[in-house]
Design a protein around this motif. Sequence first.
Motif, PDB file in Angstrom:
ATOM      1  N   ARG A 121     -44.357  11.398 102.313  1.00 23.26           N
ATOM      2  CA  ARG A 121     -45.328  10.451 101.739  1.00 23.26           C
ATOM      3  C   ARG A 121     -44.644   9.731 100.579  1.00 23.26           C
ATOM      4  NH1 ARG A 121     -48.415  13.526  97.099  1.00 23.26           N
ATOM      5  NH2 ARG A 121     -47.512  15.604  97.281  1.00 23.26           N
ATOM      6  N   VAL A 122     -45.069   8.492 100.371  1.00 25.94           N
ATOM      7  CA  VAL A 122     -44.484   7.678  99.307  1.00 25.94           C
ATOM      8  C   VAL A 122     -45.609   7.077  98.480  1.00 25.94           C
ATOM      9  CG1 VAL A 122     -43.135   5.609  98.798  1.00 25.94           C
ATOM     10  CG2 VAL A 122     -42.409   7.136 100.630  1.00 25.94           C
TER      11      VAL A 122
ATOM     12  N   LEU B 203     -42.102  12.241  98.798  1.00 27.28           N
ATOM     13  CA  LEU B 203     -42.637  13.561  98.480  1.00 27.28           C
ATOM     14  C   LEU B 203     -43.054  14.261  99.769  1.00 27.28           C
ATOM     15  CD1 LEU B 203     -44.860  12.507  95.439  1.00 27.28           C
ATOM     16  CD2 LEU B 203     -42.611  13.588  95.355  1.00 27.28           C
ATOM     17  N   PRO B 204     -43.128  15.589  99.761  1.00 25.07           N
ATOM     18  CA  PRO B 204     -43.468  16.321 100.994  1.00 25.07           C
ATOM     19  C   PRO B 204     -44.924  16.164 101.397  1.00 25.07           C
ATOM     20  CG  PRO B 204     -43.316  17.821  99.132  1.00 25.07           C
ATOM     21  CD  PRO B 204     -42.824  16.489  98.637  1.00 25.07           C
ATOM     22  N   LEU B 205     -45.189  16.395 102.670  1.00 20.52           N
ATOM     23  CA  LEU B 205     -46.556  16.357 103.179  1.00 20.52           C
ATOM     24  C   LEU B 205     -47.215  17.729 103.114  1.00 20.52           C
ATOM     25  CD1 LEU B 205     -46.019  14.114 106.340  1.00 20.52           C
ATOM     26  CD2 LEU B 205     -47.146  13.445 104.225  1.00 20.52           C
ATOM     27  N   TRP B 206     -46.409  18.770 103.038  1.00 14.74           N
ATOM     28  CA  TRP B 206     -46.956  20.131 103.102  1.00 14.74           C
ATOM     29  C   TRP B 206     -47.383  20.671 101.743  1.00 14.74           C
ATOM     30  CZ3 TRP B 206     -44.074  23.420 100.138  1.00 14.74           C
ATOM     31  CH2 TRP B 206     -42.739  23.083  99.912  1.00 14.74           C
TER      32      TRP B 206
ATOM     33  N   GLY C 257     -50.432  14.805 100.004  1.00 18.30           N
ATOM     34  CA  GLY C 257     -49.665  15.057 101.221  1.00 18.30           C
ATOM     35  C   GLY C 257     -50.477  15.798 102.261  1.00 18.30           C
ATOM     36  N   LYS C 258     -51.225  16.804 101.825  1.00 24.56           N
ATOM     37  CA  LYS C 258     -52.008  17.612 102.769  1.00 24.56           C
ATOM     38  C   LYS C 258     -53.091  16.792 103.465  1.00 24.56           C
ATOM     39  CE  LYS C 258     -53.060  20.863  99.803  1.00 24.56           C
ATOM     40  NZ  LYS C 258     -53.586  22.111  99.214  1.00 24.56           N
TER      41      LYS C 258
ATOM     42  N   SER D  46     -53.480   7.837 101.523  1.00 24.76           N
ATOM     43  CA  SER D  46     -54.404   8.728 100.822  1.00 24.76           C
ATOM     44  C   SER D  46     -54.509   8.304  99.363  1.00 24.76           C
ATOM     45  CB  SER D  46     -53.948  10.188 100.919  1.00 24.76           C
ATOM     46  OG  SER D  46     -52.726  10.395 100.234  1.00 24.76           O
ATOM     47  N   LEU D  47     -55.670   8.554  98.788  1.00 20.59           N
ATOM     48  CA  LEU D  47     -55.948   8.235  97.389  1.00 20.59           C
ATOM     49  C   LEU D  47     -56.055   9.546  96.622  1.00 20.59           C
ATOM     50  CD1 LEU D  47     -56.778   5.895  95.371  1.00 20.59           C
ATOM     51  CD2 LEU D  47     -59.145   6.518  95.914  1.00 20.59           C
TER      52      LEU D  47
END
Length: 257
Positions: A121-122, A143-146, A151-152, A219-220
Amino acid sequence: MSNPIKPNEKTESGLRTVQRALDILYCFTVEEQELTLTEIANKINLAKSTTTRLLATLEQNDFILKDPNTLKYRLGQGLYYLGYIAGKSIKIREIAKPIMERLRDETRETVNLYILDKESRVCIEQCEGLQSIRHLVKIGEKLPLWAGAGGKVLLAYQSEAFQQQIFKQVPSKERLETLQKELPEIRLQQCASSIDEREVGSAAVAAPVFNINHEVTASLSVSGPTNRFTPEIINQLKELVKVNAMEISQKLGYRES
């Protein structure tokens, strides 16, 4: 001799006609892509004769198509063309920015807008918090999604195959098991929270941003120091973030089924 129609009456009549034509277009949904004359007339509570005239005008402008065999109506290519132009002109950052600023002013915490970028994700937009101690991420940083609420939320709405790829990045079995249990709950609640997940000392609450195709690629989130994100504050933020994320979604063309 009949009384002449006054200019303001002509205007009101014209506006009514435009509104009725728009009402016809909004009769069609993903679930009901084809409708009969009777179904349309009933939906907008209008006489069949008036509905027929409006449909004919819409058909002449390619906004409505009539199947000669079934006599059912559906949306025409004229709307597809206008939708294509609208889609090209819609910029998620421009739409989100004033909403993000309002949310930042209300919460006084940092508000971020993330987009899905391959398996990461950015952050593409940020409104810095108003407090002296605040949480910030770099614009454009992957950044990671997990890990982390933003990210989640993105991960929860992706395909099972995609999720399986991301699961391989999770560093421990315990974290993976927790994540796998969380994702269905995130979809159910349409929001996520995180405390000390990606970064010790930071917490966040996030909600999905849907596009016109009901997909989630953004996502917000609201983030700040962990000590300010009490359970009570997190619950309040969840409702706020969901409402504001849905406002962005609707401005992108999303309509709930």
